[in-house]
Design a protein around this motif. Structure first.
Motif, PDB file in Angstrom:
ATOM      1  N   GLN A 143       0.825  -1.207   0.000  1.00  0.00           N
ATOM      2  CA  GLN A 143       0.000   0.000   0.000  1.00  0.00           C
ATOM      3  C   GLN A 143       0.864   1.263   0.000  1.00  0.00           C
ATOM      4  N   MET A 144       1.983   1.224   0.733  1.00  0.00           N
ATOM      5  CA  MET A 144       2.895   2.376   0.705  1.00  0.00           C
ATOM      6  C   MET A 144       3.448   2.596  -0.701  1.00  0.00           C
ATOM      7  N   GLY A 145       3.860   1.500  -1.337  1.00  0.00           N
ATOM      8  CA  GLY A 145       4.370   1.613  -2.697  1.00  0.00           C
ATOM      9  C   GLY A 145       3.320   2.132  -3.661  1.00  0.00           C
ATOM     10  N   ASP A 146       2.088   1.676  -3.501  1.00  0.00           N
ATOM     11  CA  ASP A 146       0.979   2.128  -4.338  1.00  0.00           C
ATOM     12  C   ASP A 146       0.746   3.623  -4.167  1.00  0.00           C
ATOM     13  N   LEU A 147       0.790   4.102  -2.916  1.00  0.00           N
ATOM     14  CA  LEU A 147       0.551   5.520  -2.667  1.00  0.00           C
ATOM     15  C   LEU A 147       1.662   6.370  -3.282  1.00  0.00           C
ATOM     16  N   ILE A 148       2.901   5.937  -3.157  1.00  0.00           N
ATOM     17  CA  ILE A 148       4.013   6.676  -3.779  1.00  0.00           C
ATOM     18  C   ILE A 148       3.848   6.713  -5.296  1.00  0.00           C
ATOM     19  N   ASP A 149       3.466   5.578  -5.885  1.00  0.00           N
ATOM     20  CA  ASP A 149       3.264   5.528  -7.340  1.00  0.00           C
ATOM     21  C   ASP A 149       2.193   6.519  -7.772  1.00  0.00           C
ATOM     22  N   ARG A 150       1.110   6.587  -6.998  1.00  0.00           N
ATOM     23  CA  ARG A 150       0.026   7.510  -7.342  1.00  0.00           C
ATOM     24  C   ARG A 150       0.490   8.967  -7.219  1.00  0.00           C
ATOM     25  N   LEU A 151       1.219   9.265  -6.161  1.00  0.00           N
ATOM     26  CA  LEU A 151       1.743  10.623  -5.983  1.00  0.00           C
ATOM     27  C   LEU A 151       2.679  11.001  -7.129  1.00  0.00           C
ATOM     28  N   ASP A 152       3.510  10.064  -7.541  1.00  0.00           N
ATOM     29  CA  ASP A 152       4.450  10.329  -8.623  1.00  0.00           C
ATOM     30  C   ASP A 152       3.712  10.525  -9.947  1.00  0.00           C
ATOM     31  N   ALA A 153       2.677   9.716 -10.169  1.00  0.00           N
ATOM     32  CA  ALA A 153       1.905   9.828 -11.411  1.00  0.00           C
ATOM     33  C   ALA A 153       1.170  11.165 -11.493  1.00  0.00           C
ATOM     34  N   ARG A 154       0.665  11.650 -10.358  1.00  0.00           N
ATOM     35  CA  ARG A 154      -0.153  12.879 -10.377  1.00  0.00           C
ATOM     36  C   ARG A 154       0.677  14.149 -10.284  1.00  0.00           C
ATOM     37  N   PHE A 155       1.786  14.117  -9.514  1.00  0.00           N
ATOM     38  CA  PHE A 155       2.544  15.344  -9.269  1.00  0.00           C
ATOM     39  C   PHE A 155       3.984  15.291  -9.775  1.00  0.00           C
ATOM     40  N   GLY A 156       4.533  14.093  -9.924  1.00  0.00           N
ATOM     41  CA  GLY A 156       5.929  13.973 -10.326  1.00  0.00           C
ATOM     42  C   GLY A 156       6.851  14.186  -9.137  1.00  0.00           C
ATOM     43  N   LEU A 157       7.268  13.104  -8.481  1.00  0.00           N
ATOM     44  CA  LEU A 157       8.116  13.216  -7.302  1.00  0.00           C
ATOM     45  C   LEU A 157       9.572  13.439  -7.702  1.00  0.00           C
ATOM     46  N   SER A 158      10.352  13.915  -6.746  1.00  0.00           N
ATOM     47  CA  SER A 158      11.719  14.332  -7.012  1.00  0.00           C
ATOM     48  C   SER A 158      12.716  13.273  -6.552  1.00  0.00           C
ATOM     49  N   SER A 159      13.854  13.214  -7.224  1.00  0.00           N
ATOM     50  CA  SER A 159      14.978  12.399  -6.757  1.00  0.00           C
ATOM     51  C   SER A 159      16.167  13.290  -6.408  1.00  0.00           C
ATOM     52  N   ALA A 160      15.938  14.614  -6.342  1.00  0.00           N
ATOM     53  CA  ALA A 160      17.015  15.563  -6.046  1.00  0.00           C
ATOM     54  C   ALA A 160      17.556  15.314  -4.641  1.00  0.00           C
ATOM     55  N   SER A 161      18.837  15.522  -4.471  1.00  0.00           N
ATOM     56  CA  SER A 161      19.470  15.230  -3.182  1.00  0.00           C
ATOM     57  C   SER A 161      18.981  16.153  -2.075  1.00  0.00           C
ATOM     58  N   ASP A 162      18.492  17.329  -2.433  1.00  0.00           N
ATOM     59  CA  ASP A 162      18.035  18.270  -1.404  1.00  0.00           C
ATOM     60  C   ASP A 162      16.543  18.138  -1.092  1.00  0.00           C
ATOM     61  N   ARG A 163      15.896  17.098  -1.636  1.00  0.00           N
ATOM     62  CA  ARG A 163      14.474  16.907  -1.320  1.00  0.00           C
ATOM     63  C   ARG A 163      14.340  16.557   0.166  1.00  0.00           C
ATOM     64  N   ASP A 164      13.168  16.803   0.710  1.00  0.00           N
ATOM     65  CA  ASP A 164      12.906  16.494   2.122  1.00  0.00           C
ATOM     66  C   ASP A 164      11.657  15.626   2.164  1.00  0.00           C
ATOM     67  N   TYR A 165      11.843  14.309   2.109  1.00  0.00           N
ATOM     68  CA  TYR A 165      10.725  13.364   2.063  1.00  0.00           C
ATOM     69  C   TYR A 165      10.689  12.606   3.387  1.00  0.00           C
ATOM     70  N   ALA A 166       9.685  12.924   4.202  1.00  0.00           N
ATOM     71  CA  ALA A 166       9.646  12.447   5.586  1.00  0.00           C
ATOM     72  C   ALA A 166       8.376  11.651   5.856  1.00  0.00           C
ATOM     73  N   ILE A 167       8.487  10.735   6.817  1.00  0.00           N
ATOM     74  CA  ILE A 167       7.333   9.938   7.232  1.00  0.00           C
ATOM     75  C   ILE A 167       7.399   9.720   8.737  1.00  0.00           C
TER      76      ILE A 167
END
Length: 479
Positions: A143-167
């Motif tokens: 389910q976590m993977g599915d949610l990330i996939d949906r977020l990436d499909a709708r908004f385009g997630l970043s792989s930049a080193s300065d991103r701040d992706y927290a949980i």
């Protein structure tokens, strides 16, 4: 203005322009005198100023206006589910052990993303992502993977080193495999709920969590190279004493997190039903709470942490401390943030967006949230479009909360106003606080003293034009 200070003189020539008062590191009598209720200013105006005439259309218009700025995006996702209720909790949550309930919720989240993305230029980078709750690790790995996939499909997630992706993680229901999966999904910062390591306190708050659970996850997170680890603690819980909390702090310092959040427990059982399970007679008294606070600040400072403000501490090399030194620290609905000038998209039940010049909030009721999205519209039920005065005051309050000082000349230049004249009433109200040693003024520079930093919410209240219409009972105590 309800600043609750001793009456100030009517002139601006007293201590504001005179010799600075003696600056004390700790003054218990002063803390008691100023320990009134007040906002935490994760937003200005606060959520009490939101109104239900604000519509989904108002939000979509703000989303479209925001595209011209090309500001980066920050996305918050609220996962409301918890397997077990902690008695102190004041979050919007749903207690259940049935992970199947998450599937229809994830579908609604995706629908909300689609409706939101229609109005956004999705080439804008998502520099910040935060999953909160509830307990986001209620979701299983798929389910976590599915949610990330949906977020990436709708908004385009970043792989930049300065991103701040927290949980936010509950150590009782996550393991090393969870962390490895989260890293593969792009998360680079985690926050672990600890609250207290005393078994007696843990039993009283219905959160049995041996240290080994937290330590195992932290060791693995360090090994995997997560950029920043945060631990949440709470003081003011049942059976806590200065001595017992110092023991928790000693153990936490050994664990060496990059950040610490040490929250003051606000006992409001009339608003939060789980708190009715806590016996008020078991709570530490005001003397003990102040002693706990003082020991916390002394121990963490001695261990090398920077007191960012209010309840946040960070190591000097952490991005939060760096942002404060550089003057780019920001406050949002998750507290302090190192990523300034993002438009915040809030997804999920109760989530709040801060986009362009508006705040927009979803309903706290799950059924109402689902019904709106099932009808093909955003679930916004309340919000606010800020006036020019709101925007100016938001800037001042945010700089005070983040920098612990205000540069009136810079404010005046930024907003094309005569700032000392514009804020004459606020400055007059602050004279009492300045005489008491909470604040110093040198020309256009207002700076909080060490004692003033502990009461920074109180100082910010002087600039709050909405506060006179609000009852203090809605807010927690400042200290």
């Amino acid at each position: 203005m309800p600043v609750h200070a001793p009456a100030a003189s009517s002139t601006m020539t007293s201590t504001m322009a005179g010799a600075a008062p003696e600056q004390k590191e700790w003054d218990e009598a002063l803390l008691r005198r100023y320990d009134t209720s007040g906002p935490r200013y994760t937003s200005y105006p606060t959520a009490l100023s939101f109104h239900d005439q604000f519509t989904p259309s108002d939000l979509t218009q703000a989303l479209e206006r925001s595209n011209a700025s090309q500001r980066p995006l920050s996305v918050y996702v609220h996962i409301p589910f918890c397997r077990k209720i902690c008695f102190y909790c004041a979050c919007n949550k749903i207690a259940t052990k049935n992970t199947a309930l998450a599937e229809p919720y994830l579908s609604r989240l995706d629908r909300e993303m689609v409706l939101t993305a229609r109005h956004l230029d999705t080439t804008r980078p998502v520099k910040q992502l935060h999953w909160g709750g509830g307990t986001p690790t209620f979701l299983n790995l798929n389910q976590m993977g599915d949610l990330i996939d949906r977020l990436d499909a709708r908004f385009g997630l970043s792989s930049a080193s300065d991103r701040d992706y927290a949980i936010e993680i509950d150590p009782r229901e996550a393991d090393v495999f969870t962390l490895r999966h989260l890293q593969s999904l792009g998360f680079n910062r985690i926050s672990l709920g600890v609250q207290d390591l005393s078994p007696l306190v843990q039993k009283a708050i219905n959160r049995i969590q041996p240290r080994v659970l937290t330590e195992t996850l932290m060791d693995e997170a360090h090994r995997l190279g997560f950029r920043s680890l945060n631990l949440d603690l709470i003081y003011g819980l049942p059976f806590q004493t200065e001595k017992s909390f110092a023991d928790t702090l000693r153990q936490v310092i050994e664990l060496n997190p990059a950040r610490l959040s040490v929250f003051n427990y606000a006992h409001m059982p009339e608003r939060f039903a789980p708190q009715r399970r806590i016996n008020v007679d078991d709570l530490p008294g005001s003397d003990e709470k102040l002693a706990i606070l003082r020991t916390t600040i002394e121990m963490l400072t001695a261990a090398g942490y920077v007191h960012i403000g209010m309840d946040h501490f960070a190591r000097p090399d952490d991005s939060l401390a760096i942002a404060q030194r550089e003057g780019s620290l920001q406050r949002n609905f998750q507290g302090y943030s190192s990523h300034a000038q993002c438009d915040l998209i809030g997804l999920g039940v109760s989530a709040i967006s801060r986009v362009d010049d508006v705040y927009a909030q979803n309903p706290s009721d799950l059924a109402r949230y689902e019904a709106a999205l099932d009808q093909g519209q955003l679930a916004t039920v309340r919000g606010l479009r800020l006036s020019d005065d709101d925007l100016i005051r938001r800037d001042v309050i945010e700089r005070l909360m983040c920098d612990m000082r205000i540069d009136l000349a810079a404010i005046g230049q930024r907003w094309n106003i005569d700032a000392p004249r514009y804020f004459a009433q606020a400055l007059e109200h602050l004279q009492g606080a300045e005489r008491d040693g909470l604040l110093t003024r040198s020309g256009d520079q207002l700076s909080a003293t060490p004692m003033g930093r502990l009461l920074i919410r109180h100082l910010a209240m002087a600039f709050d034009a909405h506060l006179p219409q609000q009852s203090g009972k809605h807010y927690s105590k400042i200290v």
